[in-house]
Motif scaffolding. Structure first.
Motif, PDB file in Angstrom:
ATOM      1  N   LEU A  39     -24.053   7.801  41.887  1.00  0.00           N
ATOM      2  CA  LEU A  39     -24.120   6.417  42.384  1.00  0.00           C
ATOM      3  C   LEU A  39     -24.663   5.453  41.329  1.00  0.00           C
ATOM      4  N   GLN A  40     -24.768   5.957  40.110  1.00  0.00           N
ATOM      5  CA  GLN A  40     -25.169   5.148  38.959  1.00  0.00           C
ATOM      6  C   GLN A  40     -26.563   4.548  39.119  1.00  0.00           C
ATOM      7  N   TRP A  41     -27.470   5.306  39.746  1.00  0.00           N
ATOM      8  CA  TRP A  41     -28.852   4.835  39.804  1.00  0.00           C
ATOM      9  C   TRP A  41     -29.441   4.893  38.400  1.00  0.00           C
ATOM     10  N   ASP A  45     -34.504   3.083  39.061  1.00  0.00           N
ATOM     11  CA  ASP A  45     -34.193   3.291  40.487  1.00  0.00           C
ATOM     12  C   ASP A  45     -34.659   4.678  40.913  1.00  0.00           C
ATOM     13  N   LYS A  46     -34.366   5.654  40.056  1.00  0.00           N
ATOM     14  CA  LYS A  46     -34.704   7.038  40.420  1.00  0.00           C
ATOM     15  C   LYS A  46     -36.222   7.210  40.513  1.00  0.00           C
ATOM     16  N   GLN A  95     -19.664   6.112  40.383  1.00  0.00           N
ATOM     17  CA  GLN A  95     -19.108   6.245  39.030  1.00  0.00           C
ATOM     18  C   GLN A  95     -17.574   6.165  39.026  1.00  0.00           C
ATOM     19  N   ASN A  96     -16.949   6.316  40.196  1.00  0.00           N
ATOM     20  CA  ASN A  96     -15.486   6.164  40.271  1.00  0.00           C
ATOM     21  C   ASN A  96     -15.088   4.777  40.752  1.00  0.00           C
TER      22      ASN A  96
END
Ligand code: AMP
Ligand code: MG
Length: 481
Positions: A39-41, A45-46, A95-96
């Protein structure tokens, strides 16, 4: 995160802006880092996942909201429902480049809470968290979750339980019940809402001669495929109300779900389902019933240059795709699980004969397929009271497989038969430890269920492989959550 706040572009009557109300003493439960990466965190964010998954941190790019919808519950019109204890806190790109909803469950009350407290308890959060992960790893379209948090705040159910929150992900939180709400209460919004659903979720239908009919057909087909996959792994959703099915055919809102252990088609996992409406074997026909209800809501979308009766017939014709789509996927999947060639005229009958043995002998669904895959025929026979029934099945089975490319069929079996499913007693043990702040069993099950088709001798425990002995009372799964 890359935000794509598209739901708030809809008419304001369809949602209510609402901030989460954190629980006291939030603490880390589990974080799905692989999903956060998809989810491109960002690293930041993580690092803040506990704050995000406990409602302490929201995003300036998205104003949290509760959606309104309606539904048929247990076959009855239930009127207005809505997000009574969950909030859409973001829509982000994975990511897609697909838009994914981040929905915080247990975030406090909303105008749609009715009599509820807006909260979720740790028990139900862990059950949904592990099952969403398991379904995804099994290859079944489903919501998932980035993480969950526990808390020191007690929530009253049958007894006092720790409150918790879960950050659920789904490609879609638009339910069949959204259309029911619109038709009942704000019918002037139907055309635009449907148009948005098509643009967002089925853009390929925009070019069809009748986009609404193309859209309806796709929703019906995806739902049929999803339910065929549930049947194949033995998943019983538990509350297939129209507000718990979405328009993309990905599994959602499966509170009192269960994975089949001993094969009992009329098994009810949800102990609040007194009439047995949502048994395992009923799921395909309930899916059809729900879609039929849903299609009624598309009747007003008849184009002006179209005959109204003709339009209704065309909608009915969309539903005719349901059964063949379901059967095609179910039959193919059962043949794959059995290691039988789909082109052989007797394969499906032979698969059904195997299921009848599992049913009459009360054998474990998952382990029996693994034994078949491992050619441990004697082990299965030893568990049968009626050995002749098994022998005649085996004779047919071996005769169909004779002269076939069995290496290829065996390779298919490996992909179709999970070694592990989430049995109720496995989830229960993880819950009882988590309620004492020990998340080690949640961690272990999360790892194990990440690769359900792979034997993991280092991680598995004997209890993962079999139902509880028949003299041990079953875990009672209620609707309360
Ligand atoms: P479910 O069967 O869990 O999908 O819930 C049905 C409806 O009840 C939905 O509108 C939920 O938001 C609402 N609901 C369930 N539990 C609660 C709760 N504790 N507080 C507020 N609303 C709830
Ligand atoms: Mg629901």
């Amino acid at each position: 995160m890359q935000f794509n706040p598209r739901y708030p572009s809809l008419n304001r009557k369809l949602y209510h802006h609402q901030m989460p109300v954190p629980l006291k003493g939030a603490k880390a439960g589990h974080f799905n880092e692989a999903l956060a990466n998809q989810l491109q965190w960002s690293e930041q964010d993580k690092a803040q996942w506990v704050e995000i998954c406990s409602g302490q941190k929201t995003f300036t790019e998205f104003e949290p909201l509760a959606m309104v919808y309606a539904g048929h519950q247990f076959g009855q019109w239930a009127g207005q429902l809505g997000d009574g204890r969950g909030l859409l806190i973001a829509q982000i790109l994975d990511q897609n480049n697909q838009t994914i909803d981040l929905h915080l469950k247990g975030a406090g009350s909303t105008p749609y809470s009715r009599m509820g407290d807006g909260r979720a308890v740790l028990r139900s959060v862990i059950r949904e968290y592990l099952a969403g992960h398991a379904l995804n790893a099994l290859g079944i379209a489903s919501s998932n979750a980035v993480g969950f948090t526990s808390s020191t705040q007690g929530i009253q159910r049958e007894k006092m339980e720790p409150g918790a929150m879960m950050l659920r992900t789904s490609d879609c939180h638009i339910r069949l019940g959204h259309f029911e709400w619109i038709n009942q209460y704000q019918s002037e919004l139907l055309t635009e809402f449907t148009q948005k659903c098509i643009e967002w979720h089925y853009p390929e239908c925009l070019d069809a001669e009748q986009p609404v009919l193309a859209f309806a057909t796709k929703v019906i087909q995806r739902t049929a495929v999803m339910i065929a996959k549930w049947q194949l792994v033995g998943f019983a959703h538990g509350v297939m109300n129209t507000d718990n099915l979405n328009i993309t055919g990905s599994t959602l809102d499966f509170g009192p779900y269960g994975f089949m252990e001993r094969f009992r088609p009329n098994w009810i996992n949800n102990h609040s389902d007194y009439q047995g409406r949502y048994t395992y074997q009923q799921q395909p026909s309930i899916g059809h019933w729900n879609l039929w209800q849903w299609l009624n809501n598309l009747v007003p979308l008849c184009p002006t240059d179209y005959d109204k009766e003709h339009w209704k017939q065309d909608l009915v014709a969309c539903l005719e795709h349901y059964e063949p789509t379901f059967l095609e996927h179910y039959k193919h999947g059962l043949n794959q699980k059995m290691g039988l060639p789909s082109f052989h005229k007797d394969s499906f009958d032979c698969g059904m004969a195997f299921l009848r043995i599992l049913q009459s002998e009360q054998l474990d669904y998952t382990q029996s397929f693994i034994r078949l895959q491992n050619k441990q025929f004697e082990l299965i026979k030893d568990d049968c009271l009626d050995r002749r029934q098994f022998e005649s099945f085996l004779a047919q089975y071996e005769s169909i497989r004779a002269n076939q490319e069995t290496d290829e069929l065996d390779a298919e079996m490996l992909k179709a038969n999970p070694q592990y499913i989430l049995r109720n007693h496995m989830a229960q043990k993880a819950i009882e430890l988590a309620e004492q702040d020990d998340f080690s069993e949640v961690n272990r099950l999360f790892e194990l269920l990440s690769q359900p088709y792979t034997k993991q001798t280092d991680l598995e425990q004997a209890e993962d492989l079999a139902p509880l002995p028949s003299d041990v009372p079953e875990v009672m799964v209620s609707c309360s959550s």
